[in-house]
Design an enzyme around this catalytic site. Structure first.
Site, PDB file in Angstrom:
ATOM      1  N   HIS A 141     -42.798 -17.262  85.811  1.00  0.00           N
ATOM      2  CA  HIS A 141     -43.108 -17.113  87.234  1.00  0.00           C
ATOM      3  C   HIS A 141     -44.162 -16.027  87.457  1.00  0.00           C
ATOM      4  O   HIS A 141     -45.081 -16.196  88.261  1.00  0.00           O
ATOM      5  CB  HIS A 141     -41.841 -16.751  88.021  1.00  0.00           C
ATOM      6  CG  HIS A 141     -41.032 -17.923  88.468  1.00  0.00           C
ATOM      7  ND1 HIS A 141     -40.409 -18.768  87.585  1.00  0.00           N
ATOM      8  CD2 HIS A 141     -40.749 -18.387  89.712  1.00  0.00           C
ATOM      9  CE1 HIS A 141     -39.761 -19.704  88.269  1.00  0.00           C
ATOM     10  NE2 HIS A 141     -39.955 -19.499  89.560  1.00  0.00           N
ATOM     11  N   ARG A 199     -39.145 -11.150  90.409  1.00  0.00           N
ATOM     12  CA  ARG A 199     -38.280 -11.598  89.309  1.00  0.00           C
ATOM     13  C   ARG A 199     -37.347 -10.488  88.840  1.00  0.00           C
ATOM     14  O   ARG A 199     -36.225 -10.744  88.406  1.00  0.00           O
ATOM     15  CB  ARG A 199     -39.139 -12.101  88.142  1.00  0.00           C
ATOM     16  CG  ARG A 199     -40.107 -13.196  88.488  1.00  0.00           C
ATOM     17  CD  ARG A 199     -39.420 -14.362  89.150  1.00  0.00           C
ATOM     18  NE  ARG A 199     -38.742 -15.221  88.182  1.00  0.00           N
ATOM     19  CZ  ARG A 199     -37.941 -16.223  88.510  1.00  0.00           C
ATOM     20  NH1 ARG A 199     -37.691 -16.480  89.784  1.00  0.00           N
ATOM     21  NH2 ARG A 199     -37.366 -16.966  87.586  1.00  0.00           N
ATOM     22  N   HIS A 227     -35.508 -11.492  85.362  1.00  0.00           N
ATOM     23  CA  HIS A 227     -36.336 -10.952  84.279  1.00  0.00           C
ATOM     24  C   HIS A 227     -36.237  -9.440  84.210  1.00  0.00           C
ATOM     25  O   HIS A 227     -36.034  -8.755  85.216  1.00  0.00           O
ATOM     26  CB  HIS A 227     -37.809 -11.333  84.487  1.00  0.00           C
ATOM     27  CG  HIS A 227     -38.121 -12.748  84.154  1.00  0.00           C
ATOM     28  ND1 HIS A 227     -38.223 -13.204  82.855  1.00  0.00           N
ATOM     29  CD2 HIS A 227     -38.348 -13.816  84.948  1.00  0.00           C
ATOM     30  CE1 HIS A 227     -38.505 -14.498  82.870  1.00  0.00           C
ATOM     31  NE2 HIS A 227     -38.571 -14.897  84.125  1.00  0.00           N
ATOM     32  N   ASP A 252     -40.574  -8.084  80.637  1.00  0.00           N
ATOM     33  CA  ASP A 252     -40.946  -9.503  80.679  1.00  0.00           C
ATOM     34  C   ASP A 252     -42.102  -9.717  81.649  1.00  0.00           C
ATOM     35  O   ASP A 252     -43.030 -10.494  81.390  1.00  0.00           O
ATOM     36  CB  ASP A 252     -39.773 -10.364  81.170  1.00  0.00           C
ATOM     37  CG  ASP A 252     -38.532 -10.259  80.320  1.00  0.00           C
ATOM     38  OD1 ASP A 252     -38.636  -9.881  79.137  1.00  0.00           O
ATOM     39  OD2 ASP A 252     -37.450 -10.559  80.859  1.00  0.00           O
TER      40      ASP A 252
END
Length: 245
Positions: free
Chosen positions: A156, A189, A195, A199
């Site tokens: 994403h 995220r 995440h 990440d």
């Protein structure tokens, strides 16, 4: 009926060769994320301590307007990316209002979200924060599906950052708004617990790399040229919101 090994291997390909409406590139065209990125931080390391601190920061944002935005940012399929970037871009990005820009944004989505992250994701298969802590995310309906998909790097985030880089090239006057919005998609995220911060940081690196590679692709260059022409026409008509930053 016997199927040749070549046909079988072609069926397993997932890039422009099998999905020309969703990709510009082949998997071998992009920088290998496993080779490009360092390994994700391991528990007990300084890097992981930062990941844990950022996870706690994210949880504190969930019951705020920023948390609501983070939950909305989880939806990047369909028209999710155009919808997420429209306000920052200064004009509604849609098939009706900006067909060439819309086509560009949707077709490059999987080059960024899939191809740029695939090698590292598949190799490390890093456990996502919500699974590591056995806690809920800000959008529980996606948890089961994502639990089988590696956390490092964030697809994403790569989509959001790559899209922001390209859109800021088209509308240079609003580059600040566009890049801030692309950055926010990654931080969403972390807020949702999907995440780790590392990440997200790694995803921005591979997203930048895939945008550089896209610029060397003839089909991408043609579509980008069409998108810029469309934007100039709309801007001359005064349909694009001016920057306030």
């Amino acid at each position: 009926m016997l199927v040749s090994a070549n046909v079988y291997s072609q069926e397993r390909i997932k890039d422009v060769r099998t999905n020309p409406e969703k990709y510009f590139l082949k998997i071998d065209d992009v920088a290998n994320s496993f080779k490009l990125l360092p390994p994700p931080p391991q528990p007990g390391s300084t890097g992981f301590s930062n990941d844990e601190a950022r996870y706690l920061w994210g949880k504190m944002q969930r019951d705020t307007p920023r948390g609501d935005q983070a939950s909305a940012d989880a939806h990047l399929s369909g028209d999710g990316v155009p919808d997420a970037m429209s306000e920052a871009f200064g004009i509604r990005i849609s098939q009706k209002t900006t067909p060439q820009i819309y086509k560009l944004v949707l077709r490059m989505r999987e080059d960024a979200g899939d191809l740029s992250t695939r090698a590292a994701k598949n190799y490390y298969m890093r456990t996502r924060p919500y699974a590591y802590y056995k806690e809920m995310t800000c959008n529980p309906k996606d948890q089961e599906k994502l639990s089988t998909n590696g956390s490092y790097p964030s697809g994403h985030t790569a989509i959001g950052w790559a899209t922001a880089l390209v859109l800021s090239e088209i509308n240079t006057e609003r580059q600040n708004e566009i890049l801030i919005r692309g950055f926010e998609i990654g931080q969403s995220r972390v807020i949702c617990g999907y995440h780790w911060q590392s990440d997200v940081d790694a995803a921005r690196i591979v997203a930048s790399a895939v945008v550089a590679r896209l610029h060397a692709d003839k089909q991408f260059a043609k579509q980008l040229k069409r998108a810029k022409k469309e934007f100039r026409r709309l801007n001359r008509k005064g349909l694009v919101k001016k920057s306030n930053l």
